[in-house]
Motif scaffolding. Structure first.
Motif, PDB file in Angstrom:
ATOM      1  N   ILE A  28      45.462  47.216  39.203  1.00 21.55           N
ATOM      2  CA  ILE A  28      44.905  46.780  37.917  1.00 21.55           C
ATOM      3  C   ILE A  28      45.666  45.566  37.393  1.00 21.55           C
ATOM      4  O   ILE A  28      45.070  44.606  36.887  1.00 21.55           O
ATOM      5  CB  ILE A  28      44.940  47.931  36.890  1.00 21.55           C
ATOM      6  CG1 ILE A  28      43.943  49.027  37.287  1.00 21.55           C
ATOM      7  CG2 ILE A  28      44.621  47.419  35.488  1.00 21.55           C
ATOM      8  CD1 ILE A  28      44.007  50.251  36.401  1.00 21.55           C
ATOM      9  N   LYS A  29      46.981  45.594  37.549  1.00 18.52           N
ATOM     10  CA  LYS A  29      47.805  44.469  37.100  1.00 18.52           C
ATOM     11  C   LYS A  29      47.459  43.203  37.892  1.00 18.52           C
ATOM     12  O   LYS A  29      47.333  42.110  37.321  1.00 18.52           O
ATOM     13  CB  LYS A  29      49.287  44.805  37.261  1.00 18.52           C
ATOM     14  CG  LYS A  29      50.225  43.739  36.740  1.00 18.52           C
ATOM     15  CD  LYS A  29      51.674  44.172  36.872  1.00 18.52           C
ATOM     16  CE  LYS A  29      52.612  43.096  36.346  1.00 18.52           C
ATOM     17  NZ  LYS A  29      54.037  43.514  36.468  1.00 18.52           N
ATOM     18  N   SER A  32      44.040  41.899  36.819  1.00 17.93           N
ATOM     19  CA  SER A  32      44.145  41.264  35.508  1.00 17.93           C
ATOM     20  C   SER A  32      44.743  39.868  35.623  1.00 17.93           C
ATOM     21  O   SER A  32      44.267  38.912  34.976  1.00 17.93           O
ATOM     22  CB  SER A  32      44.995  42.134  34.580  1.00 17.93           C
ATOM     23  OG  SER A  32      45.122  41.548  33.306  1.00 17.93           O
ATOM     24  N   GLN A  33      45.781  39.718  36.448  1.00 16.60           N
ATOM     25  CA  GLN A  33      46.401  38.406  36.651  1.00 16.60           C
ATOM     26  C   GLN A  33      45.422  37.439  37.322  1.00 16.60           C
ATOM     27  O   GLN A  33      45.337  36.264  36.934  1.00 16.60           O
ATOM     28  CB  GLN A  33      47.664  38.557  37.491  1.00 16.60           C
ATOM     29  CG  GLN A  33      48.794  39.293  36.787  1.00 16.60           C
ATOM     30  CD  GLN A  33      49.972  39.593  37.698  1.00 16.60           C
ATOM     31  OE1 GLN A  33      49.866  39.493  38.927  1.00 16.60           O
ATOM     32  NE2 GLN A  33      51.102  39.952  37.124  1.00 16.60           N
ATOM     33  N   VAL A  35      42.144  37.572  37.206  1.00 20.11           N
ATOM     34  CA  VAL A  35      41.091  37.237  36.241  1.00 20.11           C
ATOM     35  C   VAL A  35      41.573  36.147  35.295  1.00 20.11           C
ATOM     36  O   VAL A  35      40.823  35.231  34.944  1.00 20.11           O
ATOM     37  CB  VAL A  35      40.659  38.492  35.458  1.00 20.11           C
ATOM     38  CG1 VAL A  35      39.765  38.108  34.281  1.00 20.11           C
ATOM     39  CG2 VAL A  35      39.921  39.460  36.375  1.00 20.11           C
ATOM     40  N   SER A  36      42.835  36.230  34.897  1.00 22.56           N
ATOM     41  CA  SER A  36      43.396  35.203  34.022  1.00 22.56           C
ATOM     42  C   SER A  36      43.402  33.831  34.714  1.00 22.56           C
ATOM     43  O   SER A  36      43.028  32.817  34.113  1.00 22.56           O
ATOM     44  CB  SER A  36      44.821  35.593  33.614  1.00 22.56           C
ATOM     45  OG  SER A  36      45.409  34.605  32.797  1.00 22.56           O
ATOM     46  N   THR A  65      39.842  39.171  44.779  1.00 24.72           N
ATOM     47  CA  THR A  65      39.776  40.096  43.645  1.00 24.72           C
ATOM     48  C   THR A  65      38.612  41.064  43.797  1.00 24.72           C
ATOM     49  O   THR A  65      38.710  42.238  43.416  1.00 24.72           O
ATOM     50  CB  THR A  65      39.640  39.320  42.322  1.00 24.72           C
ATOM     51  OG1 THR A  65      40.687  38.349  42.238  1.00 24.72           O
ATOM     52  CG2 THR A  65      39.753  40.261  41.130  1.00 24.72           C
ATOM     53  N   GLU A  99      41.700  51.481  31.564  1.00 25.48           N
ATOM     54  CA  GLU A  99      42.268  50.162  31.846  1.00 25.48           C
ATOM     55  C   GLU A  99      41.513  49.470  32.980  1.00 25.48           C
ATOM     56  O   GLU A  99      41.256  48.265  32.919  1.00 25.48           O
ATOM     57  CB  GLU A  99      43.754  50.292  32.211  1.00 25.48           C
ATOM     58  CG  GLU A  99      44.654  50.654  31.050  1.00 25.48           C
ATOM     59  CD  GLU A  99      46.099  50.759  31.456  1.00 25.48           C
ATOM     60  OE1 GLU A  99      46.387  50.586  32.664  1.00 25.48           O
ATOM     61  OE2 GLU A  99      46.959  51.006  30.583  1.00 25.48           O
ATOM     62  N   TYR A 100      41.140  50.244  33.986  1.00 16.73           N
ATOM     63  CA  TYR A 100      40.433  49.643  35.120  1.00 16.73           C
ATOM     64  C   TYR A 100      39.048  49.159  34.695  1.00 16.73           C
ATOM     65  O   TYR A 100      38.640  48.047  35.049  1.00 16.73           O
ATOM     66  CB  TYR A 100      40.303  50.654  36.256  1.00 16.73           C
ATOM     67  CG  TYR A 100      39.491  50.135  37.413  1.00 16.73           C
ATOM     68  CD1 TYR A 100      39.947  49.073  38.180  1.00 16.73           C
ATOM     69  CD2 TYR A 100      38.249  50.686  37.726  1.00 16.73           C
ATOM     70  CE1 TYR A 100      39.194  48.575  39.234  1.00 16.73           C
ATOM     71  CE2 TYR A 100      37.497  50.196  38.775  1.00 16.73           C
ATOM     72  CZ  TYR A 100      37.980  49.150  39.526  1.00 16.73           C
ATOM     73  OH  TYR A 100      37.228  48.650  40.563  1.00 16.73           O
ATOM     74  N   SER A 102      38.085  48.263  31.760  1.00 22.32           N
ATOM     75  CA  SER A 102      38.250  47.098  30.896  1.00 22.32           C
ATOM     76  C   SER A 102      38.546  45.841  31.719  1.00 22.32           C
ATOM     77  O   SER A 102      37.975  44.770  31.477  1.00 22.32           O
ATOM     78  CB  SER A 102      39.386  47.354  29.893  1.00 22.32           C
ATOM     79  OG  SER A 102      39.627  46.214  29.106  1.00 22.32           O
ATOM     80  N   THR A 103      39.440  45.986  32.714  1.00 17.72           N
ATOM     81  CA  THR A 103      39.779  44.855  33.582  1.00 17.72           C
ATOM     82  C   THR A 103      38.582  44.438  34.420  1.00 17.72           C
ATOM     83  O   THR A 103      38.330  43.239  34.617  1.00 17.72           O
ATOM     84  CB  THR A 103      40.956  45.230  34.501  1.00 17.72           C
ATOM     85  OG1 THR A 103      42.070  45.656  33.704  1.00 17.72           O
ATOM     86  CG2 THR A 103      41.383  44.051  35.350  1.00 17.72           C
ATOM     87  N   PHE A 107      36.626  40.855  34.651  1.00 19.23           N
ATOM     88  CA  PHE A 107      36.388  40.195  35.945  1.00 19.23           C
ATOM     89  C   PHE A 107      34.917  39.811  36.094  1.00 19.23           C
ATOM     90  O   PHE A 107      34.586  38.687  36.487  1.00 19.23           O
ATOM     91  CB  PHE A 107      36.816  41.131  37.069  1.00 19.23           C
ATOM     92  CG  PHE A 107      36.507  40.624  38.452  1.00 19.23           C
ATOM     93  CD1 PHE A 107      36.897  39.351  38.849  1.00 19.23           C
ATOM     94  CD2 PHE A 107      35.825  41.412  39.364  1.00 19.23           C
ATOM     95  CE1 PHE A 107      36.620  38.872  40.127  1.00 19.23           C
ATOM     96  CE2 PHE A 107      35.547  40.961  40.638  1.00 19.23           C
ATOM     97  CZ  PHE A 107      35.942  39.682  41.025  1.00 19.23           C
TER      98      PHE A 107
END
Length: 261
Positions: A28-29, A32-33, A35-36, A65, A99-100, A102-103, A107
């Motif tokens: 997930i981390k 998220s990175q 996606v940023s 991803t 969290e997943y 949401s991430t 994405f």
């Protein structure tokens, strides 16, 4: 055998839960990175910073991803199938699921933005180059070209080669758009599968809660019946004591009467 279990769940299942939880959290981390980074790249599209190299990087990180999201989805489903009997584990599982999702939503939103800008670029290129699909459209003017000087002929050849390159680039962008749209549909399927899993998991939880409530009611009912049985037994014991006392009194009276006579 009993040493391999703790609270109704085996140590092996507990270890699997922790292993899956850590892997999912790490994925997930990473997503998220990524996606940023993707979001920053998408914002640079259609700007002076736009380039083919930027688009290639965006495509690579998008593909990576996408695969990571599919793997994480499988791991999360595996985690949700594991039995849990500790509130902390259930909270951890629910938190990872939230969290997943949401991430994953972030994405997909970035994917949609990239696809939209790519479509706009393709439309602009097609509008500016009506004859891009026919790089030899100038052949109708062959007689005029023969009359032109070598310089004009070379310019025409360069324009034709440029049109061919633009055509190949356009085809590549259209392939990327189709692949991106396919990936977006895959993410939709992930949402659907996880939604079904979460719904089924919720139904199981509801069923467990219902069984617990039913068990509690049975315990309360059994306790009440036991209490009533104890009360009945105490009353019966008291009756026996009273009867015994009455018998003793009657016997004593009879003995006194007999001795007095």
């Amino acid at each position: 055998m009993e040493a391999s279990y703790q609270g109704g769940v085996s140590y092996e299942e507990t270890n699997n839960f922790q292993r899956l939880s850590q892997t999912i959290a790490s994925n997930i981390k990473k997503i998220s990175q990524n996606v940023s980074s993707m979001s920053k790249m998408v914002n640079q599209l259609q700007t002076p910073q736009d380039s083919q190299e930027l688009r290639n990087q965006l495509r690579q990180i998008q593909n990576y991803t996408q695969k990571l999201a599919k793997d994480t989805s499988s791991l999360l489903m595996e985690l949700m199938k594991l039995p849990v009997d500790q509130p902390a584990q259930k909270l951890q599982r629910d938190r990872l699921s939230d969290e997943y999702l949401s991430t994953l939503n972030a994405f997909q939103s970035t994917q949609r933005s990239a696809a939209q800008k790519s479509k706009e670029d393709v439309r602009k290129v097609k509008a500016q180059n009506i004859n891009i699909g026919d790089p030899f459209a100038m052949n109708a003017n062959n007689k005029e070209l023969l009359e032109m000087g070598d310089t004009n002929v070379r310019k025409q050849e360069q324009l034709t080669m440029q049109s061919e390159r633009e055509l190949l680039e356009l085809e590549e962008r259209e392939r990327d758009i189709r692949q991106l749209e396919s990936d977006i549909l895959d993410v939709n399927q992930i949402f659907k599968d996880l939604g079904t899993m979460i719904h089924d998991q919720g139904a199981v939880v509801d069923s467990i809660e219902s069984n617990v409530e039913y068990a509690v009611q049975n315990v309360e009912s059994g306790t009440q019946e036991l209490r009533q049985a104890v009360n009945y037994k105490n009353k019966l014991r008291k009756k026996k004591v009273y009867i015994a006392i009455i018998l003793i009194i009657i016997i004593s009276i009879l003995l006194i009467v007999i001795f007095h006579r």
